[in-house]
Design an enzyme around this catalytic site. Structure first.
Site, PDB file in Angstrom:
ATOM      1  N   GLY A 278      47.396  46.774  37.639  1.00 28.12           N
ATOM      2  CA  GLY A 278      47.119  45.621  36.804  1.00 28.12           C
ATOM      3  C   GLY A 278      47.993  45.668  35.570  1.00 28.12           C
TER       4      GLY A 278
ATOM      5  N   SER B 199      57.950  47.591  28.466  1.00 26.86           N
ATOM      6  CA  SER B 199      58.369  47.516  29.867  1.00 26.86           C
ATOM      7  C   SER B 199      59.751  48.120  30.077  1.00 26.86           C
ATOM      8  CB  SER B 199      58.371  46.055  30.331  1.00 26.86           C
ATOM      9  OG  SER B 199      58.986  45.938  31.593  1.00 26.86           O
TER      10      SER B 199
ATOM     11  N   LYS C 156      56.844  42.639  41.157  1.00 24.58           N
ATOM     12  CA  LYS C 156      56.982  42.108  39.789  1.00 24.58           C
ATOM     13  C   LYS C 156      58.000  42.906  38.993  1.00 24.58           C
ATOM     14  CE  LYS C 156      54.535  45.567  37.824  1.00 24.58           C
ATOM     15  NZ  LYS C 156      54.852  46.432  36.683  1.00 24.58           N
TER      16      LYS C 156
ATOM     17  N   VAL D 173      61.977  56.504  34.770  1.00 26.82           N
ATOM     18  CA  VAL D 173      62.221  55.881  36.070  1.00 26.82           C
ATOM     19  C   VAL D 173      62.028  54.369  35.957  1.00 26.82           C
ATOM     20  CG1 VAL D 173      61.428  55.699  38.454  1.00 26.82           C
ATOM     21  CG2 VAL D 173      61.553  57.940  37.346  1.00 26.82           C
TER      22      VAL D 173
ATOM     23  N   LYS E 209      53.633  52.109  41.347  1.00 25.58           N
ATOM     24  CA  LYS E 209      53.927  50.814  41.957  1.00 25.58           C
ATOM     25  C   LYS E 209      55.319  50.862  42.568  1.00 25.58           C
ATOM     26  CE  LYS E 209      51.224  48.757  38.221  1.00 25.58           C
ATOM     27  NZ  LYS E 209      51.287  48.020  36.944  1.00 25.58           N
TER      28      LYS E 209
END
EC number: 1.1.1.94
Length: 336
Positions: A134, A252, A189, A277, A106
């Site tokens: 997702g 996260s 996001k 990363v 992403k």
């Protein structure tokens, strides 16, 4: 059964290899890092990126990208977004006409403002490029916890091939034709998650987090729709779904980096501490450039950029967001 080559042996590529192997597919993982491949061959576990997740003996590992591409029917491109173009250049001479490449990273390329699938298509025009994203942390997929994602492609046939490839009782896959909306939701996001992490690092509460998530998806949606994405996508799994999990989860890396910055770490110190990363840092400048290009205001993303690249204190950035000019919540609403 399909033969699948996974390009990239990070946490996400490794977790997806388990999903594919459990579905009975032949799986080969490629990495440019020889020591990483040797470790995977010996341990059948990525002890650095996905510890505790044992991979089946049927999965093979290699540093030969030509072999991986030529020996497999479908490719899954799982390198970090910043390495997408350089990896696609390596792949291009060996990709067959119409070979499916599923992009699972992403991000937005900073210097071109291209999405990941656009970068791959520009370097490998003969490929049939799809995306899959997702709310899906590798740590949970590797533990076989129920996860739901979306496969997007230019054609329904390709999207359904990807859906059938991955779907099982713990990994549900929907399909979508809105590839642009999926990729913008998935990349932008990460920038909002940095802001959510900063709020956590500052010790702010649930009220602050809820506001950041809600106003964050509003910012993302305004830009994405202006660029041609569909509103339904932004309020689905690859938009609000992915945003919630990235802003809230202990897995996260974007939230963790933001939390460290909120606690006083510099951007460089935070990324070193995370040890993986942090995609949001690479997407932040690109997001701001897209906002300027399409004449869209994105106050949260503007403030994140100032904190990251202008050394603005995170607490000051939050204060400025709170003290912006008074306005109606939705410009489409009006009193009769």
């Amino acid at each position: 059964m399909s033969r699948v080559g996974i390009i990239g042996a990070g946490s996400w590529g490794t977790a997806l290899s388990l999903v594919l192997a459990n579905n009975g597919h032949s799986v080969e993982i490629w990495s440019i890092v020889e020591s990483e491949i040797e470790m995977l061959k010996e341990k059948h576990e990525h002890i650095d990126k996905l510890p505790g997740v044992k991979l089946p003996d049927s999965i093979t590992f290699t540093t030969d990208i030509e072999e991986t591409i030529k020996n497999n029917d479908i490719l899954v491109l799982a390198v970090p977004s910043v390495f997408t173009r350089s990896t696609a250049v390596k792949m291009a001479p060996f990709v067959k006409e119409g070979q499916i490449i599923v992009c699972v990273a992403k991000g937005i390329e900073e210097n071109t403002l291209m999405t990941i699938s656009d970068v791959v298509e520009s370097e490998i025009p003969c490929a049939d490029v799809a995306v899959m994203c997702g709310p899906s942390h590798a740590e949970e997929v590797g533990r076989l916890l129920p996860t739901t994602v979306v496969a997007g492609a230019r054609t329904q046939k390709t999207a359904e091939i990807v859906q059938d490839l991955f779907m099982n009782e713990v990994f549900r896959v929907y399909t979508s034709p809105d590839v642009l909306g999926m990729e913008l939701g998935g990349s932008l996001k990460n920038v909002i998650a940095l802001a959510a992490g900063m709020a956590d690092g500052l010790g702010y509460g649930d009220n602050t987090k809820a506001a950041l998530i809600t106003r964050g998806i509003a910012e993302i949606s305004v830009l994405a729709i202006e660029m041609g994405a569909k509103a339904e996508t932004l309020f689905g799994l690859t938009g609000i779904g992915d945003l919630i999990v990235t802003c809230e989860s202990r897995h996260s890396r974007n939230r963790k980096a933001g939390m460290l910055i909120g606690q006083g770490y510099t951007m460089d110190e935070a990324t070193k501490e995370v040890k993986m990363v942090v995609e949001g840092i690479y997407s932040a400048k690109a997001a701001l450039a897209l906002a300027e290009k399409y004449d869209v205001r994105m106050p949260i993303i503007e403030e994140v950029n100032r904190v990251l690249f202008e050394d603005k204190p995170a607490k000051e950035a939050v204060s400025e967001l709170m003290l912006r000019d008074r306005k109606i919540e939705h410009s489409s609403l009006e009193w009769k």
